[in-house]
Design an enzyme around this catalytic site. Structure first.
Site, mmCIF file in Angstrom:
data_model
loop_
_atom_site.group_PDB
_atom_site.id
_atom_site.type_symbol
_atom_site.label_atom_id
_atom_site.label_comp_id
_atom_site.label_asym_id
_atom_site.label_seq_id
_atom_site.Cartn_x
_atom_site.Cartn_y
_atom_site.Cartn_z
ATOM 1 N N GLN A 29 -5.740 -5.220 2.627
ATOM 2 C CA GLN A 29 -5.425 -3.789 2.579
ATOM 3 C C GLN A 29 -6.220 -3.052 1.510
ATOM 4 O O GLN A 29 -6.551 -1.879 1.677
ATOM 5 C CB GLN A 29 -3.927 -3.581 2.343
ATOM 6 C CG GLN A 29 -3.027 -4.101 3.453
ATOM 7 C CD GLN A 29 -2.482 -5.474 3.140
ATOM 8 O OE1 GLN A 29 -3.181 -6.328 2.588
ATOM 9 N NE2 GLN A 29 -1.233 -5.722 3.491
ATOM 10 N N ARG A 71 2.018 0.496 7.920
ATOM 11 C CA ARG A 71 2.571 -0.392 6.897
ATOM 12 C C ARG A 71 2.697 0.388 5.600
ATOM 13 O O ARG A 71 2.235 1.527 5.513
ATOM 14 C CB ARG A 71 1.750 -1.682 6.714
ATOM 15 C CG ARG A 71 0.315 -1.667 7.081
ATOM 16 C CD ARG A 71 -0.559 -0.836 6.195
ATOM 17 N NE ARG A 71 -0.374 -1.116 4.785
ATOM 18 C CZ ARG A 71 -0.603 -0.271 3.810
ATOM 19 N NH1 ARG A 71 -1.016 0.955 4.081
ATOM 20 N NH2 ARG A 71 -0.424 -0.607 2.549
ATOM 21 N N GLY A 72 3.371 -0.213 4.635
ATOM 22 C CA GLY A 72 3.734 0.501 3.430
ATOM 23 C C GLY A 72 5.170 0.982 3.563
ATOM 24 O O GLY A 72 5.540 1.585 4.568
ATOM 25 N N ALA A 73 5.989 0.702 2.550
ATOM 26 C CA ALA A 73 7.431 0.933 2.676
ATOM 27 C C ALA A 73 7.795 2.366 3.078
ATOM 28 O O ALA A 73 8.570 2.560 4.020
ATOM 29 C CB ALA A 73 8.130 0.538 1.363
ATOM 30 N N ARG A 97 10.629 -5.307 9.706
ATOM 31 C CA ARG A 97 10.041 -5.730 8.436
ATOM 32 C C ARG A 97 11.149 -5.837 7.392
ATOM 33 O O ARG A 97 11.598 -4.823 6.868
ATOM 34 C CB ARG A 97 8.976 -4.739 7.943
ATOM 35 C CG ARG A 97 7.774 -4.501 8.856
ATOM 36 C CD ARG A 97 6.824 -5.672 8.940
ATOM 37 N NE ARG A 97 6.319 -6.142 7.675
ATOM 38 C CZ ARG A 97 5.291 -5.630 7.017
ATOM 39 N NH1 ARG A 97 4.649 -4.575 7.493
ATOM 40 N NH2 ARG A 97 4.888 -6.161 5.870
ATOM 41 N N ASP A 145 7.804 -2.229 -2.480
ATOM 42 C CA ASP A 145 8.549 -2.244 -1.220
ATOM 43 C C ASP A 145 10.052 -2.279 -1.447
ATOM 44 O O ASP A 145 10.812 -1.869 -0.578
ATOM 45 C CB ASP A 145 8.112 -3.441 -0.372
ATOM 46 C CG ASP A 145 6.756 -3.204 0.262
ATOM 47 O OD1 ASP A 145 6.722 -2.882 1.459
ATOM 48 O OD2 ASP A 145 5.736 -3.304 -0.437
ATOM 49 N N ASN A 162 6.520 -6.351 -4.281
ATOM 50 C CA ASN A 162 5.323 -5.657 -3.799
ATOM 51 C C ASN A 162 4.423 -6.697 -3.144
ATOM 52 O O ASN A 162 4.744 -7.894 -3.120
ATOM 53 C CB ASN A 162 4.611 -4.934 -4.951
ATOM 54 C CG ASN A 162 3.548 -3.964 -4.456
ATOM 55 O OD1 ASN A 162 3.821 -3.134 -3.589
ATOM 56 N ND2 ASN A 162 2.342 -4.063 -4.988
ATOM 57 N N LYS A 163 3.317 -6.249 -2.625
ATOM 58 C CA LYS A 163 2.418 -7.138 -1.893
ATOM 59 C C LYS A 163 2.079 -8.377 -2.709
ATOM 60 O O LYS A 163 1.891 -8.313 -3.924
ATOM 61 C CB LYS A 163 1.145 -6.373 -1.530
ATOM 62 C CG LYS A 163 0.154 -7.140 -0.673
ATOM 63 C CD LYS A 163 0.793 -7.660 0.622
ATOM 64 C CE LYS A 163 1.424 -6.575 1.464
ATOM 65 N NZ LYS A 163 2.084 -7.105 2.681
#
Length: 363
Positions: free
Chosen positions: A199, A46-48, A89, A240, A250-251
């Protein structure tokens, strides 16, 4: 210390299963593009930036395994594989950036050769190049961002925008912190736990402890309190997707931090590579927000914490308006207001460099 969340091998893509951290460091060997796509969807990776790298490797792997004997057969398989990857995603623009870049590489290759095996080799080389370039980009983000972090600072961060969210090594938001450390500055971190997937607690704290960077873990609803106590020098988060006007996805929980930072006169910075900037959309209103399963909210790991039958709303991201962002730190320099101009200038300089093979260094 080099953390490798995703890596190409001759017989598959290797991923560190981030769902199991910090209790267990397990690497999975993914032997088909379908397995890579499912790993992205299930947040093994995960993470762009890391999602983009994984998608590129998945496309290369799928094409390598294609049994097509002609360029036309190969192109049909390529298009199908890209379609599968595009549905994993939706918020992370690096996913679509990587797919488009692999598409350009494919069409360039087929215009120059009809050798199916040569086309496959070129796509593998492109996926590897995307990975290597991300490592270099994160180092550059760290160098630029380090200038914004004073000696003795305590930085608040959210989610995980470190090595685990990228190609490895530095990361984006944590790259700024590592860059400040490597510049000789004393720096400490306050990490939000980042509900519901934790996370910050599971991944950011794990990374920083491994890297011997002082870190204090807090729950998400403690952020305003520690800001009011004067314990936060700056907020640095990843992204992201960044719209043309600087609005940033973002998250979930990032927007709340930006509002709190403004109230307490704390600079709020976003760190992301150029590939995360999406000039095709004018503002954050056009960013698709992924909604994930209710199970992530009503359970912590396998333990249920909410009653059966409760309604759940679980957006994975939120959008921070550009006016709350003091600066956007990229691998090509630092953008400030007005973002509609400065982001376009940075992206334009990057595009010119890519076309010419030269280098630029803007601030």
């Amino acid at each position: 210390m080099m953390i490798k969340p995703v890596e190409w091998t001759d017989d598959g893509v290797v991923m560190l299963d981030q769902r199991l951290l910090p209790e267990e460091e397990r690497y999975l060997k993914l032997r088909s593009y379908e397995e890579v796509a499912d790993a992205i969807r299930q947040m093994v990776v995960r993470g762009a930036p890391a999602i983009g790298i994984a998608a590129a490797m998945g496309i290369a792997l799928g094409l390598k395994q294609s049994v097509g004997t002609s360029v036309a057969d190969l192109e049909e398989d390529f298009d199908y594989i890209c379609d599968v990857m595009s549905k994993t995603r939706p918020t992370a623009v690096n996913l679509f950036w990587a797919i488009e870049r692999m598409g350009r590489a494919f069409h360039q290759a087929k215009s120059e050769t009809s050798d199916v095996e040569e086309i496959k080799r070129r796509l593998i080389a492109e996926a590897k190049a995307i990975h290597e370039e991300d490592l270099a980009a994160n180092r550059a983000i760290g160098r630029f961002g380090a200038e914004l972090i004073p000696d003795g600072a305590t930085v608040l961060t959210h989610c995980n925008a470190g090595a685990l969210a990228t190609g490895g090594d530095y990361g984006t938001a944590l790259g700024v912190i590592r860059g400040a450390r490597d510049a000789g500055k004393r720096v400490a971190v306050i990490a939000d736990e980042t509900r519901p997937f934790l996370q910050g607690a599971r991944l950011t704290a794990w990374e920083l402890i491994k890297d011997e960077i002082p870190v204090t873990l807090i729950t998400d609803n403690m952020a305003g309190h520690v800001m009011r106590q004067g314990k936060v020098s700056a907020v640095v988060v990843g992204a992201d997707r960044i719209a043309a006007n600087g609005d940033t996805a973002n998250k979930i929980g990032t927007y709340m931090l930006a509002v709190l930072a403004k109230e307490h006169r704390i600079p709020f910075y976003v760190a992301a590579p150029i590939s995360t900037i999406d000039l095709s959309i004018p503002s954050g209103d056009q960013i698709p927000i992924e909604e994930r399963a209710a199970e992530e909210v009503v359970k912590v790991r396998d333990r249920r914490i909410a009653p059966e039958g409760v309604n759940v709303y679980n957006p994975a991201f939120d959008v921070t308006p550009n006016e709350l962002i003091a600066a956007i730190i990229t691998d090509r320099g630092i953008a400030r207001q007005p973002y509609t101009r400065t982001l376009r200038e940075l992206v334009g300089a990057f595009s010119e460099e890519a076309a010419s093979g030269g280098t630029t260094d803007q601030r």
